[in-house]
Design a protein around this motif. Sequence first.
Motif, short mmCIF file in Angstrom:
data_model
loop_
_atom_site.label_atom_id
_atom_site.label_comp_id
_atom_site.label_asym_id
_atom_site.label_seq_id
_atom_site.Cartn_x
_atom_site.Cartn_y
_atom_site.Cartn_z
N LEU A 89 -116.86 -75.63 22.70
CA LEU A 89 -116.99 -74.59 23.74
C LEU A 89 -116.29 -75.07 25.01
N TYR A 90 -115.64 -74.15 25.70
CA TYR A 90 -115.05 -74.49 26.99
C TYR A 90 -116.17 -74.49 28.03
N HIS A 92 -116.22 -74.75 31.24
CA HIS A 92 -116.06 -74.04 32.52
C HIS A 92 -116.12 -72.53 32.33
N MET A 93 -116.17 -72.08 31.09
CA MET A 93 -116.18 -70.62 30.85
C MET A 93 -117.59 -70.14 30.53
N ASP A 97 -116.75 -65.33 27.85
CA ASP A 97 -115.34 -65.74 27.87
C ASP A 97 -115.01 -66.65 26.69
N ARG A 100 -114.53 -64.42 23.90
CA ARG A 100 -113.23 -63.73 24.02
C ARG A 100 -112.11 -64.61 23.50
N GLN A 101 -112.17 -65.90 23.88
CA GLN A 101 -111.18 -66.86 23.38
C GLN A 101 -111.17 -66.86 21.85
N GLN A 102 -112.39 -66.89 21.29
CA GLN A 102 -112.51 -66.94 19.83
C GLN A 102 -111.95 -65.67 19.19
N LEU A 104 -109.62 -63.76 20.42
CA LEU A 104 -108.16 -63.80 20.52
C LEU A 104 -107.58 -64.71 19.44
N ASN B 3 -101.58 -65.36 18.16
CA ASN B 3 -102.97 -65.39 18.59
C ASN B 3 -103.27 -66.65 19.40
N ALA B 7 -104.41 -66.65 23.31
CA ALA B 7 -105.65 -67.32 23.73
C ALA B 7 -105.33 -68.36 24.81
N LEU B 10 -104.55 -66.56 28.15
CA LEU B 10 -105.76 -66.04 28.80
C LEU B 10 -106.52 -67.18 29.48
N VAL B 78 -108.50 -80.63 28.18
CA VAL B 78 -109.76 -79.88 28.02
C VAL B 78 -109.95 -79.50 26.55
N ASP B 82 -113.39 -80.55 25.10
CA ASP B 82 -114.35 -79.51 24.72
C ASP B 82 -114.27 -79.14 23.23
N ASN B 87 -111.87 -76.48 16.76
CA ASN B 87 -112.16 -75.07 16.47
C ASN B 87 -110.93 -74.35 15.93
#
Lengths: 304, 277
Positions: A89-90, A92-93, A97, A100-102, A104, B3, B7, B10, B78, B82, B87
């Motif tokens: 997981l990010y 800072h988000m 969000d 949303r990343q996932q 995308l 994709n 990502a 964004l 990051v 993270d 992932n």
Amino acid sequence: MEYCLTVNNLSKKYRKFLALDGLTMNVPKGAIYGFIGKNGAGKTTLIRIICGLQEPTSGSYSIYGAPNSSKEIYASRRRMGGIIESPALYGHMSARDNLRQQFLLLGKPSFDGIDDLLNMVDLKNTDKKPVRNFSLGMRQRLGIAMALASDPDFVVLDEPINGLDPQGIVEIREIILKLNRERNITFLISSHILDELAKLATHYGFIDNGKILKEITKEQLEDSLKKRIEFKVDTDAELCSALDETHLRYKLTSLTEGELYGEISISELSDILKSHGITLVKVTEKDETLESYYINLLGGEDND
Amino acid sequence: MTNLLRANLLRLVKSATFWIFFSLYVIYSIALPFITHSMFSEDFVARADNLIAFGYGIIGIPIPGILIAIICNVFFGVEFHDRAVQNKIIQGYSRTKIYTANLLTACVISLAMSAVYMLFFLTISLPLYGKLPVQAKDITLLLIGGILSMISYSSIYTLIAMASKNQIVAILITLGTVIFITVIVNSFCLDVMNQQPYYTGHYDRYGEWVEEIVENPYYNKIEHDFCQFILDCFPSGQTFQLYNYNVYRWQPILYSLGLLAATTGAGITIFNKSNIK
């Protein structure tokens, strides 16, 4: 039986340390596969390999029939979700969000479905709170939501309840059971919290020193764990008829020896056998937990 | 891959680090023409084409190179910190695609910085300094060379970030490399490059001053060519030449393309072979 994951003679060596030593295992479709082993047994190494984070030194595996050496493995992995050690997981988000990343990444045409996922893991009211400020349980739940964003058929969870409080453990358990029952998602869950795993798993694989010691189903394990009476009688004549009269499951290990699974007093058993002209020669009561089963298994291997 | 790129972009738009360091470059781009204009003197008269070159660095400091280094290393670091790279792999993306998408994202950062600098050049510097005193061919070489050197920075920092898999280590390696190349290598090379094979000697011969072309004993052709190669090869050296010499050559463009290919090939190979925890 159909398998979503088959691992064949897999080895992984880090310099001089052999983390996996010819490991072979099969995860059936629709199962909740409890992957049990002590720290350093090779659980996480195997999970990292099947998730594509590391390459095996030798051996092979296939996911939904796609061998690891083929290009189809990438397509098979799209049917997977996973959390290894801690959720990706990010920090800072916000939860939204991150999803949303996932979405995308998965190439979804819209963000529809994010609310459903947040609802399912009870994180809808976290607004813009950054994930780094989430509790461990919230992060795990969001991790599961991220893993489910692709509507996977197979989810790999490495130590999903490590560090969670009792409430968090119950929540994660309920989510897993619900997904397995309602969506028939196959789970591979590694853990050394055996009591908790016993409440979930339909299949078990016991690993030690990079090898699978045993793979058994929940029923087979329960047979082993249930109060069990091992007996020896003087004759096999009418033995089956006598045992049927107990209305318990039983297994004969020889003509005059066997095991009875369930609650029955020794005097009651003796009376039933006597009524068929059979005499009890030897009888032993056994009572095990998953933990003691596991310890015995390890002990047995160590003694080999 | 689209994709992955979507990502990344964004996430870039939502990255505070990106906006902080991008804003610093915007401030630099706006302030620079006014500062250099105010420093006009008999000894220092900047030209409009100098202002284009100053976009890639000034007084020996590769400003955008340092900013891109920080943005790229924090942005990609990051992903490892993270576990987002994990992932992406679990989602079925090949490592080559992940690396390439990250490289393209880094290139977008470089191109955005180049574009914003040119925007301020056209709207502030050009009106302030008047028309460009060099030919269109030189301007084209300057722009292509400059942009490619920025892309070279991106490719090098992507390689460092993806190979080191650690934000802090990547930043330390990058800044250490930038400082080493800028301060030590470029300064050394500049000294060597300033040596010419011949110089004009002035002699008092029988009471009369005579000018004579003399061979320079300190000039070493191999050393000279090696230093030229070093300056041409790395983006810090390329930009160093752009804002120091006012000579726009095509060789650094080829070196940039070569460097882009080499770092990308090496980066993908290393990333494909690495164990990710």
